[in-house]
Design an enzyme around this catalytic site. Structure first.
Site, short mmCIF file in Angstrom:
data_model
loop_
_atom_site.label_atom_id
_atom_site.label_comp_id
_atom_site.label_asym_id
_atom_site.label_seq_id
_atom_site.Cartn_x
_atom_site.Cartn_y
_atom_site.Cartn_z
N SER A 145 76.62 45.58 -21.44
CA SER A 145 75.72 46.69 -21.80
C SER A 145 74.48 46.26 -22.57
O SER A 145 73.49 46.99 -22.63
CB SER A 145 76.47 47.75 -22.60
OG SER A 145 76.75 47.31 -23.90
N LYS B 46 74.87 48.31 -29.97
CA LYS B 46 73.77 48.94 -29.23
C LYS B 46 72.47 48.80 -30.03
O LYS B 46 72.47 48.34 -31.16
CB LYS B 46 74.04 50.43 -29.00
CG LYS B 46 75.38 50.76 -28.34
CD LYS B 46 75.47 50.32 -26.90
CE LYS B 46 76.87 50.58 -26.33
NZ LYS B 46 77.04 49.99 -25.00
#
Length: 199
Positions: free
Chosen positions: A59, A102
């Site tokens: 990701s 993230k």
């Protein structure tokens, strides 16, 4: 020169033995104190300063790769606020001992919306967002404007079309208190060893 009697010899030997034992105990005590200090310092570092974490999945490609080992800086956010584009670590609410990594995209008080593959902040395209590798195909919950609270952040993976992030209701917006810290140093693989650039 006076000869030592048998009793005196035994006493001298006994005293020497006692001294040796005391010396061994002193050395063992020193080592024990040293080990306890190391354990204490390790605990303080892990709790308040840094934590080792491993990237799992793609990701955050191409910034971070599957299998990368990082040290998370847990100290900085005690003294200053997170910034846009910081790479942060936070717990996944539905799975114990699972952490997500993230990038901060939306800041407290802002309204985030994704339209035509781009991120919009307060109605304006976020042109400084150079981290997403491609146009966003699925805005999910961010198809509608999301207004962040005064302690909330909107986060996304750099591999935008293969990331479970704030667009997904199971992750949602991240509160300030949930941020464990920011990615600081990559310690493995060794050929990528170094401080992680956030901007």
């Amino acid at each position: 020169m006076k000869k030592k009697t048998k009793g005196e010899k035994q006493m001298a030997e006994h005293s020497e033995k006692e001294n040796e034992e005391r010396s061994i105990f002193r050395e063992l005590g020193g080592w024990l104190i040293y080990i306890l200090i190391i354990i204490g310092l390790t605990y303080l570092i892990i709790t308040f300063v840094g934590q080792r974490t491993r990237v799992s999945g793609s990701s955050m490609e191409t910034t971070l790769s599957d299998g990368d080992n990082l040290i998370v800086d847990k100290l900085t956010y005690r003294f200053k606020d997170p910034k846009r584009y910081d790479i942060v670590v936070f717990p996944y609410q539905y799975e114990k001992n699972t952490y997500y990594i993230k990038r901060i995209i939306g800041m407290p008080g802002e309204t985030v919306r994704i339209s035509d593959g781009y991120v919009y902040i307060n109605g304006e395209c976020l042109v400084s967002d150079i981290y997403g590798a491609e146009l966003i195909q699925n805005p999910q919950s961010a198809e509608e404007p999301i207004t962040l609270g005064e302690d909330e952040y909107f986060v996304m993976g750099d591999n935008r079309n293969h990331s479970q992030d704030s667009r997904d209701p199971s992750v949602g917006v991240i509160r300030r208190e949930d941020l464990i810290g920011r990615a600081w140093v990559r310690i493995y693989p060794f050929d990528k060893l170094g401080v992680i650039k956030h901007e």
